[in-house]
Design a protein around this motif. Sequence first.
Motif, mmCIF file in Angstrom:
data_model
loop_
_atom_site.group_PDB
_atom_site.id
_atom_site.type_symbol
_atom_site.label_atom_id
_atom_site.label_comp_id
_atom_site.label_asym_id
_atom_site.label_seq_id
_atom_site.Cartn_x
_atom_site.Cartn_y
_atom_site.Cartn_z
ATOM 1 N N ASN A 191 26.855 33.892 44.862
ATOM 2 C CA ASN A 191 26.291 34.667 43.755
ATOM 3 C C ASN A 191 27.392 35.248 42.870
ATOM 4 O OD1 ASN A 191 24.343 35.658 46.399
ATOM 5 N ND2 ASN A 191 23.377 34.597 44.691
ATOM 6 N N PHE A 192 28.424 35.790 43.519
ATOM 7 C CA PHE A 192 29.527 36.424 42.790
ATOM 8 C C PHE A 192 30.277 35.405 41.936
ATOM 9 C CE2 PHE A 192 33.840 38.002 42.273
ATOM 10 C CZ PHE A 192 33.629 39.329 41.903
ATOM 11 N N VAL A 193 30.574 34.250 42.531
ATOM 12 C CA VAL A 193 31.293 33.198 41.804
ATOM 13 C C VAL A 193 30.451 32.677 40.647
ATOM 14 C CG1 VAL A 193 32.269 30.873 41.969
ATOM 15 C CG2 VAL A 193 32.703 32.532 43.783
ATOM 16 N N SER A 194 29.151 32.500 40.878
ATOM 17 C CA SER A 194 28.256 32.016 39.831
ATOM 18 C C SER A 194 28.239 32.971 38.638
ATOM 19 C CB SER A 194 26.834 31.861 40.385
ATOM 20 O OG SER A 194 25.955 31.418 39.371
ATOM 21 N N ALA A 195 28.147 34.267 38.904
ATOM 22 C CA ALA A 195 28.150 35.270 37.825
ATOM 23 C C ALA A 195 29.487 35.274 37.087
ATOM 24 C CB ALA A 195 27.854 36.654 38.395
ATOM 25 N N THR A 196 30.578 35.095 37.840
ATOM 26 C CA THR A 196 31.913 35.047 37.232
ATOM 27 C C THR A 196 32.049 33.838 36.315
ATOM 28 O OG1 THR A 196 32.863 36.134 39.184
ATOM 29 C CG2 THR A 196 34.395 34.999 37.700
ATOM 30 N N LEU A 197 31.569 32.694 36.783
ATOM 31 C CA LEU A 197 31.621 31.472 35.969
ATOM 32 C C LEU A 197 30.755 31.600 34.719
ATOM 33 C CD1 LEU A 197 31.398 28.797 38.822
ATOM 34 C CD2 LEU A 197 33.417 29.320 37.423
ATOM 35 N N ALA A 198 29.663 32.347 34.828
ATOM 36 C CA ALA A 198 28.751 32.508 33.695
ATOM 37 C C ALA A 198 29.387 33.290 32.548
ATOM 38 C CB ALA A 198 27.459 33.202 34.149
ATOM 39 N N ILE A 199 30.274 34.245 32.868
ATOM 40 C CA ILE A 199 30.899 35.034 31.803
ATOM 41 C C ILE A 199 32.275 34.480 31.394
ATOM 42 C CG2 ILE A 199 29.687 37.132 32.516
ATOM 43 C CD1 ILE A 199 32.386 38.150 33.616
ATOM 44 N N ALA A 200 32.719 33.412 32.065
ATOM 45 C CA ALA A 200 34.027 32.814 31.763
ATOM 46 C C ALA A 200 34.181 32.396 30.301
ATOM 47 C CB ALA A 200 34.298 31.628 32.692
ATOM 48 N N PRO A 201 33.150 31.810 29.651
ATOM 49 C CA PRO A 201 33.309 31.444 28.233
ATOM 50 C C PRO A 201 33.664 32.635 27.343
ATOM 51 C CG PRO A 201 31.389 30.360 29.152
ATOM 52 C CD PRO A 201 31.860 31.339 30.185
ATOM 53 N N PHE A 237 35.302 35.278 28.444
ATOM 54 C CA PHE A 237 36.672 35.634 28.821
ATOM 55 C C PHE A 237 37.668 34.803 28.021
ATOM 56 C CE2 PHE A 237 40.454 35.112 31.536
ATOM 57 C CZ PHE A 237 40.799 36.445 31.693
ATOM 58 N N ALA A 238 37.326 33.534 27.775
ATOM 59 C CA ALA A 238 38.209 32.650 27.001
ATOM 60 C C ALA A 238 38.418 33.190 25.594
ATOM 61 C CB ALA A 238 37.620 31.245 26.940
ATOM 62 N N VAL A 239 37.339 33.651 24.964
ATOM 63 C CA VAL A 239 37.431 34.214 23.609
ATOM 64 C C VAL A 239 38.157 35.552 23.643
ATOM 65 C CG1 VAL A 239 36.120 34.959 21.590
ATOM 66 C CG2 VAL A 239 35.301 33.041 22.960
ATOM 67 N N PHE A 240 37.897 36.334 24.684
ATOM 68 C CA PHE A 240 38.544 37.635 24.857
ATOM 69 C C PHE A 240 40.068 37.480 24.946
ATOM 70 C CE2 PHE A 240 40.381 40.209 28.350
ATOM 71 C CZ PHE A 240 40.411 41.444 27.724
ATOM 72 N N VAL A 241 40.520 36.517 25.731
ATOM 73 C CA VAL A 241 41.959 36.260 25.878
ATOM 74 C C VAL A 241 42.550 35.769 24.563
ATOM 75 C CG1 VAL A 241 43.671 34.780 27.005
ATOM 76 C CG2 VAL A 241 41.833 35.806 28.351
ATOM 77 N N TYR A 242 41.794 34.957 23.828
ATOM 78 C CA TYR A 242 42.275 34.427 22.551
ATOM 79 C C TYR A 242 42.569 35.545 21.556
ATOM 80 C CZ TYR A 242 42.271 31.994 18.053
ATOM 81 O OH TYR A 242 42.610 31.542 16.797
ATOM 82 N N TYR A 243 41.678 36.537 21.485
ATOM 83 C CA TYR A 243 41.856 37.620 20.514
ATOM 84 C C TYR A 243 42.699 38.775 21.050
ATOM 85 C CZ TYR A 243 38.644 35.512 17.200
ATOM 86 O OH TYR A 243 38.062 34.669 16.300
ATOM 87 N N LYS A 244 42.927 38.811 22.372
ATOM 88 C CA LYS A 244 43.765 39.843 22.998
ATOM 89 C C LYS A 244 43.325 41.254 22.603
ATOM 90 C CE LYS A 244 47.937 36.964 23.346
ATOM 91 N NZ LYS A 244 47.377 35.712 22.825
ATOM 92 N N ASN A 245 42.014 41.455 22.632
ATOM 93 C CA ASN A 245 41.458 42.769 22.318
ATOM 94 C C ASN A 245 41.134 43.481 23.631
ATOM 95 O OD1 ASN A 245 39.878 44.979 21.556
ATOM 96 N ND2 ASN A 245 39.005 43.908 19.803
ATOM 97 N N PHE A 246 41.814 44.604 23.895
ATOM 98 C CA PHE A 246 41.665 45.288 25.182
ATOM 99 C C PHE A 246 40.994 46.651 25.039
ATOM 100 C CE2 PHE A 246 45.413 42.504 25.446
ATOM 101 C CZ PHE A 246 45.005 41.669 26.471
ATOM 102 N N GLU A 247 40.100 46.800 24.075
ATOM 103 C CA GLU A 247 39.376 48.056 23.896
ATOM 104 C C GLU A 247 38.437 48.285 25.078
ATOM 105 O OE1 GLU A 247 37.404 48.218 20.131
ATOM 106 O OE2 GLU A 247 39.160 47.516 19.020
ATOM 107 N N ASN A 248 38.299 49.563 25.455
ATOM 108 C CA ASN A 248 37.479 49.902 26.620
ATOM 109 C C ASN A 248 36.028 49.449 26.480
ATOM 110 O OD1 ASN A 248 39.605 51.123 27.973
ATOM 111 N ND2 ASN A 248 39.215 53.134 27.082
ATOM 112 N N VAL A 249 35.513 49.513 25.246
ATOM 113 C CA VAL A 249 34.110 49.153 25.027
ATOM 114 C C VAL A 249 33.826 47.702 25.426
ATOM 115 C CG1 VAL A 249 34.454 48.439 22.604
ATOM 116 C CG2 VAL A 249 32.204 49.268 23.361
ATOM 117 N N ILE A 250 34.833 46.847 25.297
ATOM 118 C CA ILE A 250 34.662 45.432 25.657
ATOM 119 C C ILE A 250 34.487 45.274 27.165
ATOM 120 C CG2 ILE A 250 35.808 43.175 25.699
ATOM 121 C CD1 ILE A 250 37.120 44.004 23.020
ATOM 122 N N PHE A 251 35.276 46.031 27.925
ATOM 123 C CA PHE A 251 35.168 45.962 29.382
ATOM 124 C C PHE A 251 33.820 46.512 29.860
ATOM 125 C CE2 PHE A 251 39.770 45.908 28.684
ATOM 126 C CZ PHE A 251 40.134 44.836 29.482
#
Length: 301
Positions: free
Chosen positions: A148-158, A160-174
Amino acid sequence: MLSRKNRLLLLKVFSLFSVVRGYNILMIVLAQYLASIYILAHQLPVREVVLDVNLFIIVISSALVVASGYIINNFYDAEKDLINKPRKSMIDRFVGQQFKLTTYFILNFLAVIAASYVSFKAVFFFSAYIFGIWIYSHKLKRLPFIGNFVSATLAIAPFFAVFVYYKNFENVIFVHAMFLFLLILAREMIKDLENLKGDLVQNYKTIPILYGGKVSKILISILILLTLIPSLLLILKFDVGYMNYYFMACVVLLILFLVLLIKSKSKREYVWLHNILKLIIIVGVFSILLIDVDLVLNRIL
């Protein structure tokens, strides 16, 4: 009138769309772009975000990998789905197993090739993403909670890819990410209750099978209560514009969900609970527009 050959071709196209869950992929693409415009790159003009070739390739690569993930998952779950989802399985069977495997490899190859345009890091990320989906479908999904944990992690991975691209580390995003992750994790655990019969036949070691439905409900309830925390933070602490009304509605729906979960006993009731969480996620995608309703008009240039 369509000829028999054309009808068969149409059925195969529809079957493939069902296998890759095209509607889910469209939602992921839309969510990635809306998240980029309104949250991750909110300081940039809309046109610059929308016309960013690198972002487009990241989104397309994500879509290709997710589609291939649904295919390999369908490949391994063919027998289980005959029990849990007989109607969908009959549609999916218009596409042969060999064709599914061929399509799976082609989609993954195209995703990695496309990612190479962006950077070597993108190639590494999507290669790891492909491997993660495969190992989940082949082994991990049979394990209690880890699957279940891995499945949920894989679901939000796309995202994460955009998040890493823009390098935006604002708390609201987390906080947004935590809300989505907990919601998806709870939905994955509801699916275990929903698919109990097929999982049991196929010797899956899910939480309901090993520890019973009561323990599973307790864990789901804890996850829903934890989901209320980021919901309240986004309402009270962060400026999310009119999207705060969405999170207010979520609090009400999640409390209703808990009440219904306690009373639920049948597969039909679990399907309803699953659909409530799915509705919250889908509406959440479109609710991103509420962060600033004038944003696109004011930043289009």
